[in-house]
Design a protein around this motif. Structure first.
Motif: not given
Length: 696
Positions: A8, A40, A43-44, A55, A210
């Motif tokens: 991302t 990921y 992320w988030p 993060t 993303l």
């Protein structure tokens, strides 16, 4: 085992230790063959009440292991580790709060799985990091053990819900109107159920939104595949990642600004719980006007140049291309934007892309220019232009932008193709392609080969695609998953021939009133005129008749010097094809279809664009004529063959030659009509006067 990896926008410079863990997850070292895993990187990203961003370096979502967030901390200092521990704890808490809004994921008011924060600290030899609410891993073995620990099992639907929330799809649901009461009318209920599907925004689309690549990206797809949504989400996430970065998102159709700003706001509120800073996110029309900012106009003002208007270059073959070309050749453009996102990329001239190249910061292969391209929606040209052509050649003779050259090592692609169309009903999309190409009459344009059909979401059933060959393609449900269960007796798409203009207006008003009476909001209805010459007459008459029923309309072509919102709550939208591009409505009513020029690409493309504005129902109307009867015949054949399209492959070389001549002739006819209309007004002549003059 299936692992979906999404690098991302927040991953930054990838740390070696983090990359190793990600590699082991992707290679199957951590999870079992029956596991379904989404991984990921970066992320988030969430914000706390002080505005600080937090993060996770890696996040794992698994059907057997819940949600686990990992932060890498290279320090050996307990002070630094405590800071990192609190940061990952904040990221986990905010993620847990978002997931907790879904009743599907809760039992006895608690989540059915844990959101586990993990601090990966290989250089820390102590034991106390100031909190016992996170898991601490000091080695690769320990972190793999923590990632592999099982949790409550998630069903396929529950895992999809987790993924949709983490990736921000739920922000889209706030755009649609939701009714907490039971919808009694079956028409309204059918549309409400459809919107729940459309707004879920599939995993492929979210992954594209993303995914971050340090360099240019291209996004291609049919109308309704979510390109505008993806660009808006990228803009919002980039703004959260770096609030000081200058971000440009530009578009061709003036009425798109309101839509884009609403989308960016929704995504930003979902992840950051605040509104974006519009001083650093510029949503700009490509050209601009004296009273409206635009990419070209802003550039001229910054460089101390006088921006040119349409009237200044009216005689040019491509007026906008001419003004962009002039400023590009002046060498007066300074770098200004950290990220540039271009929507409706198919409509912009090459020189606009070259202007964007110079506006973007960084070396040529690291310039963050992302453009979305619909190769089948351009009302002016059906050909796909490659980046090497769009951006031109650099001083060393090499292309300024090359997707292949700029693709970072280890990255799968920077050229994304979206095949699933969520906006349109399958029946409507197949119908739009059939009429847009002219396959059941005289073919005016055609995709080049089987691969091209597959790129836009069709399956090849038979045929070689050689000149003269008989071919059959079919659109599978998986690529048109938005299914409208229209009540019996209410067709999804239909045509209606009127005896004259007055009856056609009555038909349109009748349809509008029918859908409003059955629970569809006025602003979910769009009237599009295919006859540009009398569009104002159509809209004036329809608006007047609607007022008699206490229905208000939003005529967006009423004031040609402003950029009004395309959709206003409680009002029926009325638009030409050009203004409607990029927008959508539950019900689309096309009037003036008898004016369509079926022998030209421009005419066919206008039909395609008008049809593909519809999310649910489509009504096509025109005065009974030779042209409209032909359109109805093609319509009926397309419906009969749907979801398949059957066609004879034309000679592409001959087709292009013929079409160039037809398009030039069509352009001359339009110019003649414009001049005659001007002369009629200046000399106060009637239509009969002009007809007599022509006969003489």
């Amino acid at each position: 085992m299936t692992v979906t990896y999404i690098p991302t926008i927040g991953r930054g410079e990838e740390n070696y230790d983090v990359a190793q863990i990600a590699r082991k997850v992707r290679e199957g070292v951590v999870y079992s063959p029956e596991d379904q895993v989404i991984l990921y990187a970066g992320w988030p990203q969430v914000k706390d009440y002080s505005g600080r961003t937090h993060t996770a370096d890696l996040t794992v979502v698994s059907n057997h292991h819940g949600v686990k967030l990992v932060k890498f901390s290279p320090s050996s200092s307990s002070t630094d580790l405590k800071k990192d521990a609190l940061s990952i704890l904040q990221a986990a808490a905010t993620t847990e709060a978002l997931l907790g809004k879904s009743l599907e994921l809760k039992k006895k008011r608690k989540l059915i799985f844990d959101v586990v924060p993990i601090l990966f600290a290989p250089n820390f030899s102590g034991t106390d990091i100031g909190t016992d609410e996170i898991e601490l891993a000091r080695s690769e073995v320990e972190i793999i053990r923590l990632l592999a620990e099982s949790d409550n099992e998630l069903s396929t639907e529950q895992q999809a819900e987790v993924q949709a929330i983490i990736e921000g799809a739920k922000a889209l649901g706030q755009i649609g109107e939701k009714d907490d009461t039971d919808l009694i009318d079956p028409v309204a209920r059918a549309f409400n159920d459809l919107e729940a599907i459309i707004y879920n925004f599939d995993a492929t689309q979210r992954a594209v939104a993303l995914t971050s690549i340090n360099g240019p990206q291209r996004i291609r797809g049919l109308a309704g595949t979510g390109k505008t949504v993806i660009l808006a989400m990228k803009a919002a996430l980039a703004h959260i990642e770096n609030p000081n970065a200058k971000i440009l998102i530009t578009y061709y159709t003036r009425s798109l600004r309101d839509v884009i700003e609403r989308l960016i706001t929704r995504f930003h509120r979902h992840f950051a719980e605040t509104d974006p800073n519009w001083d650093n996110i510029h949503v700009r029309h490509g050209w601009g006007r004296s009273n409206l900012p635009g990419v070209y106009r802003d550039t001229c003002v910054r460089e101390g140049r006088s921006p040119k208007s349409f009237n200044d270059v009216r005689g040019a073959k491509n007026p906008f291309g001419a003004v962009c070309q002039e400023i590009v050749q002046s060498n007066a453009i300074s770098e200004f934007y950290d990220i540039i996102l271009v929507d409706e990329g198919q409509d912009f001239p090459d020189s606009f892309y070259q202007m964007c190249f110079y506006l973007a910061k960084g070396t040529r292969d690291e310039k963050q220019i992302i453009w979305a391209y619909d190769e089948l929606q351009n009302v002016f040209d059906v050909q796909v232009r490659e980046p090497e052509l769009l951006f031109g050649t650099d001083s060393d003779g090499q292309p300024r932008i090359s997707l292949l050259r700029s693709l970072p090592a280890g990255t799968d692609t920077n050229d994304f193709v979206l095949q699933r169309s969520y906006r349109n009903q399958r029946e409507v999309l197949v119908l739009a392609h059939s009429l847009g190409f002219g396959v059941y009459s005289d073919v005016v344009q055609m995709l080049e080969n089987a691969k091209h059909w597959e790129d836009v979401g069709y399956e090849v059933i038979s045929g070689t695609f050689d000149t003269g060959s008989e071919n059959v393609v079919e659109r599978p449900l998986r690529n048109s998953p938005s299914i409208l269960h229209s009540p019996e007796g209410i067709p999804i798409a239909s045509t209606r021939a009127a005896t004259d203009f007055d009856q056609e207006v009555s038909f349109a008003v009748e349809e509008i009133k029918f859908f409003i009476d059955h629970g569809i909001a006025p602003h979910q209805i769009m009237v599009i005129s295919l006859d540009d010459r009398v569009a104002r007459s159509y809209f004036s008459r329809i608006s007047k008749d609607l007022n008699n029923h206490n229905i208000v309309s939003n005529n967006i072509i009423k004031d040609t010097y402003s950029e009004p919102p395309f959709r206003i709550d409680g009002m029926v939208t009325m638009s030409t094809v050009y203004r409607a591009k990029g927008n959508e409505a539950a019900v689309v009513i096309v009037v003036g279809a008898d004016a369509a020029v079926l022998r030209t690409r421009t005419g066919r493309n206008k039909i395609f664009v008008a049809m593909t504005r519809s999310k649910a129902w489509l009504r096509i109307m025109g005065v009974n004529s030779k042209t409209f009867k032909q359109m109805q015949r093609e319509f009926d054949t397309a419906i009969e063959n749907s979801p398949r399209i059957k066609f004879t492959m034309p000679d592409m070389n001959q087709l292009n030659t013929i079409q160039r001549g037809l398009e030039e002739k069509h352009a001359r006819i339009l110019e003649a009509k414009r001049r005659m209309e001007k002369m009629k007004n200046e000399l106060n002549l009637s239509d009969d006067d002009l007809n007599s003059l022509i006969e003489e």
